[in-house]
Design a protein around this motif. Structure first.
Motif, PDB file in Angstrom:
ATOM      1  N   PRO A  45     -17.580  23.600  27.713  1.00  0.00           N
ATOM      2  CA  PRO A  45     -16.520  23.388  26.726  1.00  0.00           C
ATOM      3  C   PRO A  45     -15.205  24.088  27.072  1.00  0.00           C
ATOM      4  CG  PRO A  45     -18.596  23.971  25.658  1.00  0.00           C
ATOM      5  CD  PRO A  45     -18.772  24.223  27.119  1.00  0.00           C
ATOM      6  N   LEU A  46     -15.277  25.126  27.897  1.00  0.00           N
ATOM      7  CA  LEU A  46     -14.074  25.865  28.262  1.00  0.00           C
ATOM      8  C   LEU A  46     -13.317  25.218  29.421  1.00  0.00           C
ATOM      9  CD1 LEU A  46     -15.538  29.491  28.060  1.00  0.00           C
ATOM     10  CD2 LEU A  46     -14.335  28.200  26.285  1.00  0.00           C
ATOM     11  N   ALA A  47     -13.870  24.171  29.988  1.00  0.00           N
ATOM     12  CA  ALA A  47     -13.220  23.548  31.150  1.00  0.00           C
ATOM     13  C   ALA A  47     -13.186  22.028  31.015  1.00  0.00           C
ATOM     14  CB  ALA A  47     -13.955  23.948  32.424  1.00  0.00           C
ATOM     15  N   VAL A  48     -13.071  21.552  29.781  1.00  0.00           N
ATOM     16  CA  VAL A  48     -13.091  20.101  29.551  1.00  0.00           C
ATOM     17  C   VAL A  48     -11.899  19.425  30.221  1.00  0.00           C
ATOM     18  CG1 VAL A  48     -12.937  18.314  27.785  1.00  0.00           C
ATOM     19  CG2 VAL A  48     -14.412  20.292  27.425  1.00  0.00           C
ATOM     20  N   ALA A  49     -10.726  20.007  30.067  1.00  0.00           N
ATOM     21  CA  ALA A  49      -9.528  19.407  30.653  1.00  0.00           C
ATOM     22  C   ALA A  49      -9.636  19.340  32.169  1.00  0.00           C
ATOM     23  CB  ALA A  49      -8.289  20.192  30.238  1.00  0.00           C
ATOM     24  N   GLU A  50     -10.174  20.386  32.799  1.00  0.00           N
ATOM     25  CA  GLU A  50     -10.314  20.398  34.252  1.00  0.00           C
ATOM     26  C   GLU A  50     -11.316  19.345  34.718  1.00  0.00           C
ATOM     27  OE1 GLU A  50     -10.314  22.913  32.304  1.00  0.00           O
ATOM     28  OE2 GLU A  50      -8.799  24.353  32.987  1.00  0.00           O
ATOM     29  N   VAL A  51     -12.437  19.225  33.980  1.00  0.00           N
ATOM     30  CA  VAL A  51     -13.445  18.226  34.342  1.00  0.00           C
ATOM     31  C   VAL A  51     -12.855  16.825  34.252  1.00  0.00           C
ATOM     32  CG1 VAL A  51     -15.646  17.203  33.664  1.00  0.00           C
ATOM     33  CG2 VAL A  51     -15.394  19.682  33.676  1.00  0.00           C
ATOM     34  N   PHE A  52     -12.134  16.555  33.168  1.00  0.00           N
ATOM     35  CA  PHE A  52     -11.535  15.231  33.013  1.00  0.00           C
ATOM     36  C   PHE A  52     -10.482  14.971  34.086  1.00  0.00           C
ATOM     37  CE2 PHE A  52      -8.333  12.344  31.304  1.00  0.00           C
ATOM     38  CZ  PHE A  52      -9.125  11.265  30.950  1.00  0.00           C
ATOM     39  N   GLN A  53      -9.728  15.991  34.415  1.00  0.00           N
ATOM     40  CA  GLN A  53      -8.656  15.823  35.395  1.00  0.00           C
ATOM     41  C   GLN A  53      -9.213  15.596  36.795  1.00  0.00           C
ATOM     42  OE1 GLN A  53      -6.056  19.246  35.866  1.00  0.00           O
ATOM     43  NE2 GLN A  53      -4.274  17.910  36.092  1.00  0.00           N
ATOM     44  N   LYS A  54     -10.302  16.300  37.153  1.00  0.00           N
ATOM     45  CA  LYS A  54     -10.846  16.208  38.503  1.00  0.00           C
ATOM     46  C   LYS A  54     -11.876  15.089  38.653  1.00  0.00           C
ATOM     47  CE  LYS A  54     -10.293  21.165  39.374  1.00  0.00           C
ATOM     48  NZ  LYS A  54     -11.012  22.431  39.661  1.00  0.00           N
ATOM     49  N   ILE A  55     -12.669  14.860  37.602  1.00  0.00           N
ATOM     50  CA  ILE A  55     -13.796  13.926  37.731  1.00  0.00           C
ATOM     51  C   ILE A  55     -13.626  12.693  36.846  1.00  0.00           C
ATOM     52  CG2 ILE A  55     -16.304  13.696  37.568  1.00  0.00           C
ATOM     53  CD1 ILE A  55     -16.483  16.738  37.844  1.00  0.00           C
ATOM     54  N   GLY A  56     -13.109  12.902  35.631  1.00  0.00           N
ATOM     55  CA  GLY A  56     -13.049  11.813  34.672  1.00  0.00           C
ATOM     56  C   GLY A  56     -14.277  11.825  33.780  1.00  0.00           C
ATOM     57  N   LEU A  57     -14.579  10.693  33.150  1.00  0.00           N
ATOM     58  CA  LEU A  57     -15.723  10.606  32.254  1.00  0.00           C
ATOM     59  C   LEU A  57     -17.000  10.150  32.966  1.00  0.00           C
ATOM     60  CD1 LEU A  57     -14.043   8.994  29.111  1.00  0.00           C
ATOM     61  CD2 LEU A  57     -14.553  11.407  29.523  1.00  0.00           C
ATOM     62  N   ALA A  58     -16.903   9.675  34.180  1.00  0.00           N
ATOM     63  CA  ALA A  58     -18.082   9.195  34.912  1.00  0.00           C
ATOM     64  C   ALA A  58     -18.698  10.310  35.744  1.00  0.00           C
ATOM     65  CB  ALA A  58     -17.697   8.010  35.794  1.00  0.00           C
ATOM     66  N   TYR A  59     -18.824  11.500  35.175  1.00  0.00           N
ATOM     67  CA  TYR A  59     -19.351  12.637  35.939  1.00  0.00           C
ATOM     68  C   TYR A  59     -20.838  12.481  36.223  1.00  0.00           C
ATOM     69  CZ  TYR A  59     -19.473  13.798  30.937  1.00  0.00           C
ATOM     70  OH  TYR A  59     -19.597  13.736  29.569  1.00  0.00           O
ATOM     71  N   GLU A  60     -21.546  11.704  35.421  1.00  0.00           N
ATOM     72  CA  GLU A  60     -22.971  11.514  35.692  1.00  0.00           C
ATOM     73  C   GLU A  60     -23.175  10.734  36.986  1.00  0.00           C
ATOM     74  OE1 GLU A  60     -26.941   9.544  33.597  1.00  0.00           O
ATOM     75  OE2 GLU A  60     -25.259  10.229  32.367  1.00  0.00           O
TER      76      GLU A  60
END
Length: 274
Positions: free
Chosen positions: A107-122
């Motif tokens: 939860p503390l890195a949601v913006a980074e995950v979305f910026q680097k990976i997007g929503l298809a991280y699975e």
């Protein structure tokens, strides 16, 4: 006394009417623009301003700049991913595994995950990491050890996945191996081995039973021989003479006093003295 007439303010109701009409008009005007946004529970809202990530919103209602800012929901709840993997064991047996992974986005890195990976991280991160971890750990064990040491294998895979997914701000909550499947040849070999072990165990038990029965027969024979030996030692000349006297006495007691009768012949000679 003079009558006092109350002062009327006919303009006041008109003011409220104008206010209400103005509010309704503002809502109708701003409705399609949606200057507010509600982030659902268990999600974080990533703020995108003119195509750039500018921050994130927690769950609840928030206001945004219409036509300038867009909010994208990112799930931070625990999610489940099931993956099938095909890998080779240490003894080169092909193993098909079905695994289940529970994870959540940090939860503390949601913006980074979305910026680097997007929503298809699975599809981009989790599934490849699972495949790689399964192949790496499966290769350390034989096919038989994968069955007998299943808990240890699952623990090593989980530790490896935790380390690798942490780099992408994906947190591993739980990992389990749902099933191991092997080739038909390996299954037949395992079945044959189990059958051979059962037959060997049965043969061992039969041999033990025969050995015990033989020992029992030897013990019985020894006991019988010992008994005969004791009886032989107890037999003396006086005992034999006593047994003869007892037999003659019984014969005399049973005789009815009549001599034996023979047709056409003389009375047989009987040794009276004897």
């Amino acid at each position: 006394m003079e009558n006092v007439t109350p002062v009327k303010t006919p303009g006041l109701p008109r003011i409220w009417t104008k206010i209400i009409v103005g509010v309704v008009a503002l809502i109708l005007f701003l409705g399609p623009l949606r200057p507010w946004y509600i982030v659902p529970p268990g999600h974080k809202g990533v703020v995108i301003q003119l195509g750039a990530v500018k921050g994130e919103f927690s769950e609840g209602i928030h206001f945004r700049i219409p036509l300038v800012q867009k909010i994208v929901d990112v799930n931070v709840q625990i999610q489940k991913s099931e993956t099938e993997s095909v890998a080779a064991s240490k003894d080169l047996q092909m193993v098909t595994s079905k695994i289940a992974l529970n994870y959540h986005v940090n939860p503390l890195a949601v913006a980074e995950v979305f910026q680097k990976i997007g929503l298809a991280y699975e599809q981009k991160i989790i599934d490849p990491a699972v495949q790689e971890a399964m192949k790496a750990i499966t290769a350390k064990y034989t096919a038989e050890e994968l069955i007998t040491k299943r808990q240890q294998v699952a623990l090593e895979i989980q530790q490896l996945l935790t380390t690798r997914l942490k780099k992408s701000d994906i947190v591993v909550d739980a990992f389990s191996i749902v099933n191991f499947q092997f080739s038909d040849e390996f299954n037949k070999a395992i079945e044959a081995k189990q059958t051979a072990e059962q037959l060997a165990l049965k043969a061992q038990r039969d041999l033990q039973r025969v050995k015990i029965e033989a020992e029992q027969k030897v013990a019985a024979a020894k006991a019988e021989a010992e008994a005969l030996k004791i009886q032989k030692e107890q037999v003396t000349a006086d005992l034999i003479k006593l047994r003869e006297i007892e037999v003659q006495k019984q014969a005399v007691e049973k005789w009815d006093g009549k001599l034996p009768y023979y047709n056409g012949g003389a009375v047989p000679f009987i040794n009276i003295g004897r």
